[in-house]
Design an enzyme around this catalytic site. Structure first.
Site, PDB file in Angstrom:
ATOM      1  N   SER A 141       0.532  -1.021  -0.012  1.00 41.95           N
ATOM      2  CA  SER A 141      -0.337   0.143  -0.092  1.00 41.95           C
ATOM      3  C   SER A 141       0.971   1.333  -0.217  1.00 41.95           C
ATOM      4  CB  SER A 141      -0.640  -0.139   1.460  1.00 41.95           C
ATOM      5  OG  SER A 141      -1.442   0.942   1.548  1.00 41.95           O
ATOM      6  N   TYR A 154      -2.497  -0.739  10.549  1.00 35.88           N
ATOM      7  CA  TYR A 154      -2.470  -1.265   9.237  1.00 35.88           C
ATOM      8  C   TYR A 154      -1.243  -0.766   8.042  1.00 35.88           C
ATOM      9  CZ  TYR A 154      -4.034  -1.424   4.613  1.00 35.88           C
ATOM     10  OH  TYR A 154      -4.468  -0.927   2.847  1.00 35.88           O
TER      11      TYR A 154
HETATM   12  N1  LIG Z   1      -8.348  -0.683  -1.915  1.00 31.44           N
HETATM   13  C1  LIG Z   1      -7.983   0.185  -1.780  1.00 31.44           C
HETATM   14  O1  LIG Z   1      -8.388   1.874  -1.799  1.00 31.44           O
HETATM   15  C2  LIG Z   1      -5.983  -0.423  -1.201  1.00 31.44           C
HETATM   16  C3  LIG Z   1      -5.005   1.079  -1.323  1.00 31.44           C
HETATM   17  C4  LIG Z   1      -3.925   0.345  -0.927  1.00 31.44           C
HETATM   18  C5  LIG Z   1      -3.689  -1.023  -1.057  1.00 31.44           C
HETATM   19  N2  LIG Z   1      -4.986  -2.235  -0.312  1.00 31.44           N
HETATM   20  C6  LIG Z   1      -4.500  -3.665  -0.186  1.00 31.44           C
HETATM   21  O2  LIG Z   1      -4.893  -4.577  -0.960  1.00 31.44           O
HETATM   22  C7  LIG Z   1      -5.367  -5.784  -1.192  1.00 31.44           C
HETATM   23  C8  LIG Z   1      -6.867  -5.752  -1.133  1.00 31.44           C
HETATM   24  O3  LIG Z   1      -7.797  -5.098  -1.064  1.00 31.44           O
HETATM   25  P1  LIG Z   1      -9.718  -4.534  -1.362  1.00 31.44           P
HETATM   26  O4  LIG Z   1     -10.044  -3.307  -1.653  1.00 31.44           O
HETATM   27  O5  LIG Z   1      -9.232  -5.212  -3.270  1.00 31.44           O
HETATM   28  O6  LIG Z   1     -10.787  -5.401  -0.354  1.00 31.44           O
HETATM   29  P2  LIG Z   1     -11.721  -6.150  -0.475  1.00 31.44           P
HETATM   30  O7  LIG Z   1     -12.190  -6.051   1.052  1.00 31.44           O
HETATM   31  O8  LIG Z   1     -12.999  -5.084  -1.773  1.00 31.44           O
HETATM   32  O9  LIG Z   1     -11.462  -7.398  -0.690  1.00 31.44           O
HETATM   33  C9  LIG Z   1     -10.615  -8.254   0.225  1.00 31.44           C
HETATM   34  C10 LIG Z   1     -10.778  -9.947  -0.485  1.00 31.44           C
HETATM   35  O10 LIG Z   1     -10.400 -10.449   0.555  1.00 31.44           O
HETATM   36  C11 LIG Z   1     -10.744 -11.209   1.415  1.00 31.44           C
HETATM   37  N3  LIG Z   1     -10.296 -11.351   3.065  1.00 31.44           N
HETATM   38  C12 LIG Z   1      -9.884 -10.620   4.006  1.00 31.44           C
HETATM   39  N4  LIG Z   1      -9.177 -11.385   4.879  1.00 31.44           N
HETATM   40  C13 LIG Z   1      -9.205 -12.424   3.903  1.00 31.44           C
HETATM   41  C14 LIG Z   1      -9.179 -13.450   4.939  1.00 31.44           C
HETATM   42  N5  LIG Z   1      -8.595 -13.426   5.315  1.00 31.44           N
HETATM   43  N6  LIG Z   1      -8.869 -14.495   4.481  1.00 31.44           N
HETATM   44  C15 LIG Z   1      -9.081 -14.997   3.338  1.00 31.44           C
HETATM   45  N7  LIG Z   1     -10.183 -13.931   2.295  1.00 31.44           N
HETATM   46  C16 LIG Z   1      -9.292 -12.819   3.245  1.00 31.44           C
HETATM   47  C17 LIG Z   1     -11.920 -10.498   1.803  1.00 31.44           C
HETATM   48  O11 LIG Z   1     -12.925 -11.434   2.138  1.00 31.44           O
HETATM   49  C18 LIG Z   1     -12.289 -10.263   0.182  1.00 31.44           C
HETATM   50  O12 LIG Z   1     -12.585 -11.056  -0.720  1.00 31.44           O
HETATM   51  C19 LIG Z   1      -6.174  -5.698   0.673  1.00 31.44           C
HETATM   52  O13 LIG Z   1      -4.367  -6.162   0.844  1.00 31.44           O
HETATM   53  C20 LIG Z   1      -5.585  -4.109   0.872  1.00 31.44           C
HETATM   54  O14 LIG Z   1      -5.070  -3.560   2.231  1.00 31.44           O
HETATM   55  C21 LIG Z   1      -5.905  -1.140  -0.433  1.00 31.44           C
END
Ligand SMILES: NC(=O)c1ccc[n+]([C@@H]2O[C@H](COP(=O)([O-])OP(=O)(O)OC[C@H]3O[C@@H](n4cnc5c(N)ncnc54)[C@H](O)[C@@H]3O)[C@@H](O)[C@H]2O)c1
Length: 250
Positions: A141, A154
């Protein structure tokens, strides 16, 4: 089929049921990769797999190393190989230094850090045994590098993911397995929906982004797909920000 071939490759993507993970699954499938769509939410994993021409839904909580290994083993047994692993499963829960719940702090490290290790390790075992190398991509991130208020748990986890990627890259290089970390900025997914819906918070975030908008998940997935491809054969231990210029702006 070797990891250098664009056809017949097999990937496992955690967090594939939503957001960035779903977009990564779609991007890899577009490149002709068979995708194991792993999520703790069985319906979400199945829904993503149903979008793809060639996919296997897998259910596991990434905190459970044995469950993750079992899912990856099942994928390898069904397809004969594992070439790519992308660790997208992650959670974000805010809490300031004085207020954060230590159980929540630990849960975030367990999912974001240990969960990434569990997937990488389970996949790397098959990549090493296959003898054709492999590609591992972790999702950090902007918070791998910078912190916002209320992000102690986080940002700690995402800093650790960055170092985990570098350490794995060094360790797995003898097996020709590359490991890289993609650092998304604000991306329009269910995880960021609450922040983006809050006008004041959303404006504060957008003010930090030179491109002035959130990313579409497909824009993050495009960078992941490159690092997962044969074309990225000499890129390892790298951190690739995909953040609209956030880190450049400071
Ligand atoms: N959305 C943002 O702005 C953003 C920015 C920087 C980094 N990220 C990172 O990107 C990655 C994906 O985030 P996103 O925005 O797609 O989130 P999201 O919430 O849309 O999707 C996350 C997915 O991970 C699954 N998940 C969560 N915990 C789990 C576990 N213990 N075991 C198996 N599956 C699990 C959830 O069921 C979900 O399908 C994360 O690591 C997040 O930290 C997101």
């Amino acid at each position: 089929m070797s990891a250098e071939s664009a056809i017949g490759r097999v990937a496992v993507v955690s967090g594939a049921g939503s957001g960035i993970g779903r977009a990564v699954a779609v991007a890899l499938a577009t490149d002709g990769v068979h995708v194991g769509c792993l999520d703790r939410d069985a319906d979400a994993a199945a829904a993503t797999a149903a979008l793809l021409p060639d996919a296997t839904p897998l259910v596991a909580d990434v905190r459970d190393a044995a469950a993750v290994a079992g899912a990856v083993d099942a994928l390898a047994a069904a397809t004969g190989r594992v070439d790519v692993a992308v660790a997208c499963a992650g959670i974000e829960i805010h809490g300031t230094t004085h207020e954060l719940d230590l159980e929540v702090f630990q849960r975030i490290q367990d999912v974001n850090v240990a969960g990434s290790l569990h997937l990488a390790r389970a996949a790397a075992r098959h990549m090493a045994a296959g003898g054709d190398g492999g590609r591992i991509v972790l999702i950090g991130s902007v918070n791998s590098q910078v912190a916002l208020a209320g992000q102690v748990s986080y940002a700690t986890s995402k800093g650790a993911v960055l170092m985990l990627g570098r350490a794995l890259a060094v360790d797995l290089a003898p097996d020709a397995i590359t490991v890289n970390v993609v650092g998304p900025g604000v991306t329009d997914t269910p995880m960021s929906a609450a922040s983006l819906a809050d006008r004041e918070r959303s404006q504060r975030l957008l003010d930090r982004i030179p491109l002035g908008r959130a990313a579409d998940p497909a824009e993050i997935a495009a960078a992941v797909a490159f690092l997962a491809s044969p074309a990225a054969s000499y890129v390892t231990g790298a951190y690739l920000p995909v953040d609209g210029g956030w880190l450049a702006h400071g």
